[in-house]
Design an enzyme around this catalytic site. Structure first.
Site, mmCIF file in Angstrom:
data_model
loop_
_atom_site.group_PDB
_atom_site.id
_atom_site.type_symbol
_atom_site.label_atom_id
_atom_site.label_comp_id
_atom_site.label_asym_id
_atom_site.label_seq_id
_atom_site.Cartn_x
_atom_site.Cartn_y
_atom_site.Cartn_z
ATOM 1 N N LYS A 138 -13.710 -2.610 10.994
ATOM 2 C CA LYS A 138 -12.814 -3.603 10.409
ATOM 3 C C LYS A 138 -12.405 -4.629 11.472
ATOM 4 C CE LYS A 138 -8.665 -3.560 7.551
ATOM 5 N NZ LYS A 138 -7.683 -2.676 6.913
ATOM 6 N N ASP A 155 -7.775 1.092 -0.314
ATOM 7 C CA ASP A 155 -7.238 0.642 0.971
ATOM 8 C C ASP A 155 -8.330 0.925 1.996
ATOM 9 O OD1 ASP A 155 -6.004 0.403 3.433
ATOM 10 O OD2 ASP A 155 -4.580 2.041 3.126
ATOM 11 N N ASP A 176 3.976 -2.667 8.496
ATOM 12 C CA ASP A 176 2.792 -1.803 8.419
ATOM 13 C C ASP A 176 2.147 -1.663 9.790
ATOM 14 O OD1 ASP A 176 0.360 -0.584 7.994
ATOM 15 O OD2 ASP A 176 -0.288 -1.902 6.371
#
Ligand code: ADP
Ligand code: MG
Length: 618
Positions: A74, A13, A205
């Site tokens: 990211k 992850d 999430d």
């Protein structure tokens, strides 16, 4: 010859703030801990005068060297410099990002005293390499295969760039997997046997920087993502920022000092805000305290859960709105949702849970799986499935992902013509028909976009494609089929064929390369290998230094043994004490010395301490 031990495929992850690695082993998923014993590792890379730090050490270096400590890449990966989101992020980051060739953002750092530029892929590859090393230490051998997760909302270029990062880190990337799918798998995996009827699982999430919701349908071993929605800029750090700004204003009001331009003070205050936020999940009030925040002034203030909720209410509401959008896209009524799975550290916030409970009525929020580990857990199961190393239940699992955004091309008048609609199950292959507008035209240029806007140019431009070698004919006669093929990783490939009097002939398609080229990737792999050599050298330095440190510690302890010490002549004892004292203050330096220096120092000390050691060993 001894056969090389082969490690199983791992699941990673790769988070905006934290990353986690897991493996399927002995019939269960094992979350692999890092060298500090932690189950998640900060996605941070720091460049110093001496070396490159990744993970915990980099995170700890952030306050000391904010301009050379990189985090949150990211958010940058697969985006172009002119992207408004990138522009917004740059304003908040303490490190520098500039426009590189082809409008690609480059991160600028000072490393070993020299200016260096890195692509986001390169920084991500360093984090991935760290995760690889964590796994390799665990297995005691090289790891090749990995499944890497991305937010469901990641577009084609972001997925492609993440895959490149994996390749640069030396992985054989078996699959780019959606994070919510992985989380649903982590949850559903143990339940598969119990499911006689299909279940609608809603995965919520809320992480450090991204928000993803998905409606996953589980039936037997079959997992199908029905729809996804989310926001690549909504998460824990945004809540931290709200609190930070609140206290910056308070400091300004109380002390008449503005700390907005002091990155060190901001960083320290932000960390305190984040700690307070975490404390507020268990308590209804807490304190935010920072000693010597600015110009010697201490800061201390109270933060209640109510105030925290108030500061973030609009952001929390946005999460609920996106929840609604996802259900509408999936064509599922909220009363038909069976389970709500909470994922991501920020889903622990009580107000968020309360809003969700209110929205779904009496539905139970599912909190049984560890919010921080669920994604890596699911990725590890997928890795085992793809490499055939799982159990029977794993082998029965079937995962179907969907495209997060519509894909198509721009028509005359800047109208978007959708070829692959949003939420189409992948892999998929869809066709669009092209023709010519002029007599004898031999090539057609078209632009491929992704997004939901009617005006093509308002969507995200993926690339320019050109069809060559069309047979000469009057306009509108040639018929060209352009195939949009999306693979299991969600990555698009475009190809074309000309329909010539019923005969299909392959035509050539050229793409404007806005992604990394093969040779660029190869170069980055090489650079990363150099780092590895460098890190090994650094490790040797640390080892030699630690040996010296241990010896000095051992001797200091020995010197406290009065009985033993009394057996040695006073002058010798004095010399030993002086040298040990000198060595311990010498060891108290910031930089780790060269192996040679530590070794010779150790040798020297051993000779000096010989008399006492001899007595001790008697
Ligand atoms: P990502 O996947 O985006 O890297 P994570 O899912 O690991 O992020 O979540 C990290 C975020 O969760 C951070 O912003 C952290 O502050 C937040 N977080 C962790 N624990 C708590 C908590 N108890 N209460 C509120 N937020 C938390
Ligand atoms: Mg996450």
């Amino acid at each position: 010859m001894k056969a090389e031990k082969v490690a199983p495929a791992i699941g990673i992850d790769l988070g905006t703030t934290y990353s986690c690695v897991a493996v399927w082993e002995d019939d269960h998923v094992e979350i692999i801990t890092n060298d500090q014993g932690n189950r998640t590792t900060p996605s941070y890379v720091s460049f110093t005068k001496e070396e490159r730090l990744v993970g915990e050490t980099a995170f700890n270096n952030a306050a000391m060297d904010p301009t050379n400590t990189i985090f949150g890449v990211k958010r940058l990966i697969g985006r172009c410099f002119s992207d408004p989101i990138v522009k917004e992020d740059i304003k908040l980051w303490p490190f520098r990002v500039v426009a590189g060739a082809k409008n690609r953002p480059k991160i600028v750092v000072k490393y070993k005293g020299q200016k260096k530029n890195f692509f986001a892929e390169e920084i991500s590859s360093m984090v991935l390499l760290k995760m690889k090393q964590i796994a390799e230490t665990y297995f005691g051998c090289t790891v090749h295969d990995a499944v890497i997760t991305v937010p469901a909302y990641f577009n084609d270029s972001q997925r492609r760039a993440t895959k490149d990062a994996g390749v640069i880190a030396g992985f054989n990337v078996k699959r780019i997997m959606d994070e919510p799918t992985a989380a649903a798998l982590a949850y559903g995996f143990h339940k598969i046997k119990d499911y006689s009827r299909p279940q609608n699982v809603f995965v919520f999430d809320l992480g450090g920087g991204t928000f993803d919701v998905s409606l996953v349908n589980i039936c037997g071993g079959h997992f199908e993502v029905k729809a996804t929605a989310g926001d690549t800029h909504l998460g824990g750090e945004h809540f931290d920022n709200r609190v930070l700004n609140y206290f910056v204003d308070e400091f300004q009001r109380k002390c008449k000092k503005d700390i907005k331009d002091n990155s060190r003070a901001l960083k320290r205050l932000r960390s305190a805000c984040e700690r307070a936020k975490r404390a507020l999940t268990a308590n209804t009030e807490t304190y935010v305290q920072v000693d010597c925040l600015y110009q010697g002034i201490d800061f201390s203030s109270e933060l209640t859960r109510d105030r925290f909720d108030e500061l973030n209410e609009d952001l929390f509401t946005k999460c609920i709105e996106l929840t609604g959008q996802c259900l509408r896209d999936a064509n599922v009524n909220k009363s038909d949702v069976d389970i709500i799975v909470l994922v991501g550290g920020s889903s622990r916030i009580p107000r968020v849970q309360k809003l969700l409970e209110e929205y779904f009525g009496d539905k139970k929020l599912h909190r049984n799986i560890n919010q921080d580990e669920a994604v890596a857990y699911g990725a590890a199961i997928q890795a085992a499935k793809l490499s055939g190393s799982g159990c029977d239940t794993i082998n029965k699992i079937v995962l179907t992902d969907v495209t997060p955004l519509s894909l198509g091309f721009g028509l005359v008048g800047d109208v978007m013509s959708v070829v692959v609609p949003r939420n189409t199950p992948i892999p998929t292959k869809q066709v669009a028909e092209f023709t010519t507008v002029k007599d004898g035209q031999s090539s057609v240029l078209f632009l491929v976009y992704e997004g939901e806007r009617l005006k093509a140019s308002s969507n995200h431009l993926l690339g320019e494609f050109e069809i060559f070698g069309i047979s000469p004919a009057p306009r509108r006669v040639p018929k060209i089929d352009v195939w949009f093929e999306i693979d299991e990783d969600g990555i698009l490939n475009v190809s074309g064929t000309e329909r010539d009097s019923g005969k299909m002939s392959k035509i050539k398609i050229n793409k404007d390369e806005s992604w990394l080229r093969k040779d660029e990737i190869a170069k980055m792999i090489k650079t990363l290998e150099n780092y590895k050599v460098e890190e090994e050298k650094y490790k040797k330095r640390v080892d030699a230094w630690t040996k010296l440190d241990d010896y000095v510690y051992e001797m200091s302890k020995t010197l406290r043994n009065q009985e033993l010490v009394s057996l040695i002549p006073q002058s010798v004892r004095k010399k030993i004490e002086d040298e040990i004292c000198k060595a311990s203050s010498w060891l108290d330096i910031d930089e780790v010395p060269a192996v040679k220096v530590s070794k010779s120092k150790l040798l020297e000390l051993k000779q000096i301490c010989e008399p006492i050691v001899a007595k001790k060993n008697k």
